[in-house]
Design a protein around this motif. Structure first.
Motif, PDB file in Angstrom:
ATOM      1  N   ILE A  19      42.469  42.957  31.547  1.00 16.73           N
ATOM      2  CA  ILE A  19      43.133  42.392  32.961  1.00 16.73           C
ATOM      3  C   ILE A  19      42.762  43.628  34.008  1.00 16.73           C
ATOM      4  CG2 ILE A  19      44.968  41.181  34.249  1.00 16.73           C
ATOM      5  CD1 ILE A  19      46.055  40.495  30.986  1.00 16.73           C
ATOM      6  N   GLN A  20      42.021  43.151  34.968  1.00 13.73           N
ATOM      7  CA  GLN A  20      42.001  44.039  36.008  1.00 13.73           C
ATOM      8  C   GLN A  20      42.943  44.106  37.074  1.00 13.73           C
ATOM      9  OE1 GLN A  20      38.163  45.628  38.588  1.00 13.73           O
ATOM     10  NE2 GLN A  20      37.643  46.129  36.319  1.00 13.73           N
ATOM     11  N   LEU A  60      44.847  41.225  41.598  1.00  8.14           N
ATOM     12  CA  LEU A  60      44.538  40.941  39.958  1.00  8.14           C
ATOM     13  C   LEU A  60      43.350  39.841  39.647  1.00  8.14           C
ATOM     14  CD1 LEU A  60      47.312  40.974  37.499  1.00  8.14           C
ATOM     15  CD2 LEU A  60      46.144  38.914  37.639  1.00  8.14           C
ATOM     16  N   ALA A  61      42.837  40.175  38.642  1.00  6.54           N
ATOM     17  CA  ALA A  61      41.739  39.047  38.164  1.00  6.54           C
ATOM     18  C   ALA A  61      42.505  38.031  37.241  1.00  6.54           C
ATOM     19  CB  ALA A  61      40.612  39.992  37.528  1.00  6.54           C
ATOM     20  N   PRO A  62      42.509  36.835  37.738  1.00  8.81           N
ATOM     21  CA  PRO A  62      43.224  35.710  36.653  1.00  8.81           C
ATOM     22  C   PRO A  62      42.389  35.891  35.091  1.00  8.81           C
ATOM     23  CG  PRO A  62      42.732  34.915  38.864  1.00  8.81           C
ATOM     24  CD  PRO A  62      42.078  36.493  38.941  1.00  8.81           C
ATOM     25  N   LEU A  81      41.786  27.996  36.815  1.00  7.95           N
ATOM     26  CA  LEU A  81      40.940  27.765  38.126  1.00  7.95           C
ATOM     27  C   LEU A  81      41.784  28.138  39.089  1.00  7.95           C
ATOM     28  CD1 LEU A  81      39.946  24.133  36.812  1.00  7.95           C
ATOM     29  CD2 LEU A  81      38.332  26.009  37.310  1.00  7.95           C
ATOM     30  N   PHE A  82      41.233  28.592  40.083  1.00 13.23           N
ATOM     31  CA  PHE A  82      42.045  29.094  41.516  1.00 13.23           C
ATOM     32  C   PHE A  82      41.146  28.680  42.556  1.00 13.23           C
ATOM     33  CE2 PHE A  82      39.819  32.488  38.840  1.00 13.23           C
ATOM     34  CZ  PHE A  82      38.869  32.880  40.032  1.00 13.23           C
ATOM     35  N   GLY A 163      34.026  33.734  38.461  1.00 11.99           N
ATOM     36  CA  GLY A 163      35.046  33.728  37.639  1.00 11.99           C
ATOM     37  C   GLY A 163      35.534  35.397  37.478  1.00 11.99           C
ATOM     38  N   ALA A 164      34.829  36.233  38.312  1.00 16.71           N
ATOM     39  CA  ALA A 164      35.544  37.776  38.335  1.00 16.71           C
ATOM     40  C   ALA A 164      36.244  38.010  39.295  1.00 16.71           C
ATOM     41  CB  ALA A 164      34.026  38.881  38.019  1.00 16.71           C
ATOM     42  N   ARG A 165      36.604  36.904  40.306  1.00 19.17           N
ATOM     43  CA  ARG A 165      37.226  37.377  41.460  1.00 19.17           C
ATOM     44  C   ARG A 165      38.454  37.913  41.133  1.00 19.17           C
ATOM     45  NH1 ARG A 165      35.977  37.560  46.956  1.00 19.17           N
ATOM     46  NH2 ARG A 165      37.464  37.198  48.267  1.00 19.17           N
TER      47      ARG A 165
END
Length: 430
Positions: A19-20, A60-62, A81-82, A163-165
């Motif tokens: 998790i980034q 933070l990346a979900p 999803l976001f 997806g990497a947002r």
């Protein structure tokens, strides 16, 4: 605590991968922006976010990564999803925006958000999903684009649909407006299945019927998903084909560099929506060429991509929402960049030998060869024999057994119901 509730909603014991978290600071290094990156597993996440409580500009990346490097191709698990909604840009109040989002849900336009957060200048929506691997990328992206398409009028940000947002972490501060980010709503009882969402909102047939779906002459607004690709997965595989082509040529793409880079940028842009990330990927690809294009040429290609992606989403999601009809007379009227295989083969100079290494960019002859190969394979059993070969083998075995019992050729022929000449011919093969 806000941060703990947020983390517990998205991550649990099933979480796998990195998790980034990003901490951005514009004040250090003589006013230059600095970014501190944290990569952690689920068991160390909460300790890090507690240290960042009430700090400025934390993201933070979900979704998680299988490597401590945040890129779409490194995704390990899709966790949610976001959507990032900048309602201020549309002159909407946050409360009004959330109310309109709920109305869209009750009208059946979008799923019910499982979490809503205040990002300072707008709101972030989360739709928690049953974790899925990278192989579900095209399904995730279709759903993400569907949500964006239906929330665009409220200020939804297309750049926040890959997806990497990363999104702002509740419990921290948005320094641009000096506002606390916080959780507004959370429902831990809801967890969606992407395949169920796809059937309900993208007009797909049930998953159990997907392999039977075929393109037919009568076209309706059902999403056409043949045995291999739909529009999203086709673009992903074409980017892979282009990478394969470059490797086969040892990156000597002289004569077709511009076309290759243009296609690569567009196909990759279907999944990499952040302009900065896409630029890095395209520049990296260009630099691998034996003779790279100039920087000005690369930038000219990149300037065309965002508008084309917006058109692609409008076309594809317009069909999925039933607002528009599918174009049926070839690819030239579709919105975005659509190239027929014949065009790609011609413009990129792809040989018949190179096509054998491709999945999607193939000519008629290669297509027929593959179809014939599949038909031949279907005619063979698990031992690799056709029905005729299997029947002959069984007959030979029967003749061998009868011969060992002492029967002559006439008796064997009578026993098996075939001519004596046929028995004589088969005995010669024993």
């Amino acid at each position: 605590m806000q941060m703990t509730k947020f983390c517990d909603h998205l991550y649990d014991e099933s979480t796998d991968g990195y998790i980034q978290i990003l901490k951005i600071d514009d004040k250090e290094n003589n006013g230059e922006k600095t970014i501190k990156i944290y990569n952690t597993k689920n068991d160390g996440l909460r300790e890090i976010v507690e240290e960042l409580h009430k700090k400025d500009d934390v993201f933070l990346a979900p979704n998680t990564m299988y490597l401590p490097k945040r890129r779409v191709e490194n995704i390990r698990q899709f966790r949610a999803l976001f959507q990032d909604i900048d309602c201020e840009s549309m002159s909407l109040e946050k409360a009004e925006t959330v109310y309109m989002i709920w109305l869209l849900h009750y009208e059946g336009k979008i799923p019910k958000p499982t979490m809503v957060t205040d990002s300072g200048r707008g709101v972030h929506l989360y739709f928690r999903i049953q974790n899925a691997p990278y192989g579900a990328l095209n399904t995730w992206q279709e759903l993400q684009d569907y949500i964006y398409y239906n929330l665009k009028h409220l200020g939804a940000d297309r750049r926040a649909t890959d997806g990497a947002r990363v999104l702002r972490l509740p419990g921290t501060i948005n320094s641009r407006c000096d506002t606390n980010c916080k959780v507004l709503y959370i429902d831990n009882d809801i967890e969606y299945s992407m395949y169920e969402l796809r059937e309900e909102y993208l007009n797909y047939k049930p998953k159990t019927h997907q392999l039977q779906m075929q393109q037919v002459k009568k076209i309706d607004n059902k999403v056409i998903c043949n045995r291999f690709f739909n529009s999203y997965s086709l673009h992903m595989e074409r980017a892979n084909d282009l990478e394969t082509l470059c490797r086969l040529r040892k990156y000597d793409m002289t004569g077709c560099r511009n076309m290759a880079l243009h296609c690569y940028a567009y196909w990759k842009g279907i999944y990499i929506r952040d302009a900065y990330d896409l630029e890095n990927v395209v520049i990296e690809f260009n630099n691998a060429f034996t003779e790279p294009l100039k920087e000005t040429e690369v930038q000219a290609i990149l300037r065309c991509i965002p508008k084309a992606i917006e058109k692609f989403i409008a076309y594809e999601q317009g069909i999925r929402s039933g607002e528009r009809k599918r174009v049926t007379k070839g690819m030239r009227d579709k919105e975005g960049y659509w190239y027929k295989n014949e065009t790609l083969i011609d413009r990129l100079g792809i040989t018949s030998k190179e096509q054998k290494h491709m999945k999607t960019i193939i000519g008629i002859d290669e297509k027929y060869d593959r179809n014939n190969e599949r038909r031949r394979a279907k005619r063979r059993n698990e031992d690799g024999l056709t029905k005729r070969q299997q029947d002959k083998l069984e007959r030979l075995n029967s003749i061998k057994v009868l011969k060992e019992k002492g029967l002559n050729q006439s008796d064997i022929a009578k026993e098996l119901g075939i001519s004596r000449q046929a028995v004589s011919k088969l005995i010669k093969e024993l």
